[in-house]
Enzyme design. Structure first.
Site, PDB file in Angstrom:
ATOM      1  N   GLY A   1      78.696  64.120  11.859  1.00 15.57           N
ATOM      2  CA  GLY A   1      79.560  64.837  10.920  1.00 15.57           C
ATOM      3  C   GLY A   1      80.875  64.192  10.552  1.00 15.57           C
TER       4      GLY A   1
ATOM      5  N   ARG B   1      76.258  59.525   8.337  1.00 10.27           N
ATOM      6  CA  ARG B   1      77.030  59.091   7.175  1.00 10.27           C
ATOM      7  C   ARG B   1      78.015  57.977   7.511  1.00 10.27           C
ATOM      8  NH1 ARG B   1      78.086  62.514   2.810  1.00 10.27           N
ATOM      9  NH2 ARG B   1      77.479  64.250   4.165  1.00 10.27           N
TER      10      ARG B   1
ATOM     11  N   TYR C   1      76.639  68.056  -4.638  1.00 11.08           N
ATOM     12  CA  TYR C   1      77.814  68.378  -3.811  1.00 11.08           C
ATOM     13  C   TYR C   1      79.128  68.171  -4.552  1.00 11.08           C
ATOM     14  CZ  TYR C   1      74.249  67.291  -0.220  1.00 11.08           C
ATOM     15  OH  TYR C   1      73.104  67.211   0.534  1.00 11.08           O
TER      16      TYR C   1
ATOM     17  N   CYS D   1      67.382  64.358 -18.589  1.00 11.85           N
ATOM     18  CA  CYS D   1      67.603  65.432 -19.563  1.00 11.85           C
ATOM     19  C   CYS D   1      68.223  66.671 -18.922  1.00 11.85           C
ATOM     20  CB  CYS D   1      66.290  65.789 -20.234  1.00 11.85           C
ATOM     21  SG  CYS D   1      65.480  64.336 -20.892  1.00 11.85           S
ATOM     22  N   GLU D   2      69.390  66.510 -18.342  1.00 15.17           N
ATOM     23  CA  GLU D   2      70.142  67.629 -17.780  1.00 15.17           C
ATOM     24  C   GLU D   2      71.606  67.267 -17.863  1.00 15.17           C
ATOM     25  OE1 GLU D   2      69.419  69.483 -14.086  1.00 15.17           O
ATOM     26  OE2 GLU D   2      67.292  68.997 -14.066  1.00 15.17           O
TER      27      GLU D   2
HETATM   28  C1  LIG Z   1      72.846  65.762   9.337  1.00 19.37           C
HETATM   29  C2  LIG Z   1      72.929  65.786  10.813  1.00 19.37           C
HETATM   30  C3  LIG Z   1      73.598  64.766  11.498  1.00 19.37           C
HETATM   31  C4  LIG Z   1      74.326  63.638  10.804  1.00 19.37           C
HETATM   32  O1  LIG Z   1      75.421  64.080  10.081  1.00 19.37           O
HETATM   33  P1  LIG Z   1      76.420  62.991   9.411  1.00 19.37           P
HETATM   34  O2  LIG Z   1      77.383  63.838   8.680  1.00 19.37           O
HETATM   35  O3  LIG Z   1      75.604  62.147   8.528  1.00 19.37           O
HETATM   36  O4  LIG Z   1      77.050  62.243  10.522  1.00 19.37           O
HETATM   37  C5  LIG Z   1      73.603  64.804  12.879  1.00 19.37           C
HETATM   38  N1  LIG Z   1      72.991  65.798  13.555  1.00 19.37           N
HETATM   39  C6  LIG Z   1      72.330  66.796  12.934  1.00 19.37           C
HETATM   40  C7  LIG Z   1      71.674  67.843  13.731  1.00 19.37           C
HETATM   41  C8  LIG Z   1      72.280  66.822  11.542  1.00 19.37           C
HETATM   42  O5  LIG Z   1      71.641  67.823  10.918  1.00 19.37           O
END
Ligand SMILES: *Cc1c(COP(=O)(O)O)cnc(C)c1O
Length: 435
Positions: free
Chosen positions: A239, A278, A318, A346-347
């Protein structure tokens, strides 16, 4: 930091000119830098040492086998959310015991497969799932190692579509029910309790929600140990956010995230697992596209590209910002003008940026979307029957096509016309209508 830099006025991926790849592969295409992937992995390694830890790369961010392979060679495990991703991780050479299987809707078939290959941990998200996993494990004569994913009810303060740690979200077991669920798990013949898991969302740009969640996990771990449960692993999910707009974003650094982990759960003597996706892959990839037209509208100009929302859906889905840069470096001080950067789908939603200040560009010029290495190719589709954009992998002065563009024949061959539609007239249909 990444390895997509201008050299003598042209954008390079490491030591390869992007325009050379475009000449060979055609556009649009994704381009990944191995040195950048490795750098991001190493930054997490350094941030967590000397804690005993395992970095399970979240495969859903970018599941190309070459990407997973480059990371597992450095010691990464994998976080997977489907049998397909599990198969990818294994095919890329990730050791099964380093694989965490997450997700709210694992089917019994997926569980059975994961048990048969010996994944290291199932992250279980409900009592219902726990019971199903127990039944599958007992039937297979195995014990499933589990962590319960708890929902700490903290606001990750990120986009609503990628916020997962609130009690209103579908994820995890509520904190208040955790003790009961763990007690039930400990009594199940097919279950071995090994840890606690939490994941509160994606693209977090503040450490405070992590801190609140990790503190709750630390308290729960002490509580569970107090009641005799052997919690030896703490999985803190992924995350951590990345800078998408180079000019003004400054998300927390992995080093500070690591310090926070040490401060909140570091004294528990548990193995720490994190699941970054990410941050490892995002800035290790670009999407390269060619300008098809510069369309002069009434009061607005449109830069129409050969990439579209089917290739990179993040702006449509997003409201995400991606820096868009020309492959030919603009001369310093050149005047920029606002344009809407759009694709051919086409959107109206097929808009990458509105009123973006861009240097002068003309049909045929190449541009790159930065930060397209995560949640780019994996979320792409063939909407409008646009072939999936190929993926190119660069290391130093070499590149290879790690997923090629499908041909139109291949795309059409996946469909099938039923026999009863093969003649131009349907006798049965005629009969009914004609009475
Ligand atoms: C999506 C997800 C991640 C990775 O999240 P990032 O934001 O890409 O680091 C890790 N663990 C779980 C359970 C996820 O659903």
């Amino acid at each position: 930091m990444d390895h997509f830099l201008y050299r003598d006025g042209a954008l390079y991926a490491e030591d390869v000119a992007i325009s050379d790849i475009a000449a060979e592969v055609g556009t649009p295409f994704f381009c990944y830098s191995q040195a950048t992937l490795e750098r991001h992995f190493r930054v997490f390694e350094e941030a967590l040492s000397p804690l005993q830890h395992l970095i399970c790369y979240a495969v859903k961010a970018n599941s190309n086998l070459a990407v997973i392979r480059s990371l597992t060679r450095m010691g990464a495990g994998a976080d997977v959310v489907s049998e397909g991703e599990l198969r990818r991780a294994l095919a890329a050479g990730v050791a099964p015991e380093k694989i965490v299987f997450a997700g709210v809707g694992k089917t019994r078939d997926e569980m059975a497969y994961a048990l048969s290959v010996g994944v290291g941990q199932f992250n279980v998200e409900s009592l219902e799932e726990l019971e199903a996993l127990n039944a599958v494990a007992v039937a297979a004569g195995r014990k499933a190692p589990i962590a319960l994913r708890v929902n700490p009810d903290v606001d990750a303060k990120t986009h609503a579509k990628i916020s997962t740690g609130l009690s209103e979200n579908k994820f995890g077991v509520p904190m208040a029910q955790a003790q009961t669920a763990y007690t039930a798990a400990a009594d199940m013949e097919g279950i071995e309790v090994v840890g606690v898991d939490v994941h509160i969302g994606s693209q977090l740009t503040d450490l405070a929600p992590f801190e609140a969640a990790f503190n709750r996990v630390a308290d729960l771990t002490r509580e569970l140990r107090g009641s005799g449960l052997g919690i030896r692993r703490i999985d803190l999910g992924g995350g951590l956010g990345i800078p998408y707009a180079r000019s003004n974003d400054a998300p927390p650094l992995p080093f500070d995230y690591g310090a926070l982990i040490k401060r909140t759960v570091g004294d528990l003597g548990a193995e720490i697992v994190i699941e970054p996706g990410r941050l490892i892959a995002g800035n290790a990839g670009v999407l390269v596209s060619r300008v098809v037209y510069l369309k002069k509208g009434e009061g607005r100009d449109f830069l129409i590209l050969d990439a579209a929302m089917n290739d990179l859906i993040r702006p449509a889905m997003y409201d995400a910002w991606h820096d868009i840069v020309p492959i030919q470096e603009p001369t310093p001080g050149v005047e920029r003008a606002p344009v809407d950067v759009v694709g051919p789908v086409c959107e109206t939603g097929d808009t990458f940026a509105r009123g973006r200040e861009m240097p002068p560009l003309a049909a045929g010029d190449l541009v790159a979307f930065r930060s397209a290495g995560a949640y780019g190719a994996v979320m792409s589709s063939e909407y409008n029957t646009r072939p999936l954009a190929p993926e190119v992998f660069v290391s130093r002065d070499r590149f290879d096509i790690v997923r090629r563009r499908p041909t139109y024949d291949e795309i059409l061959r996946r469909d099938h016309i039923p026999d009863w539609l093969s003649s131009d007239v349907d006798p049965a249909h005629h009969g009914r209508d004609g009475g």
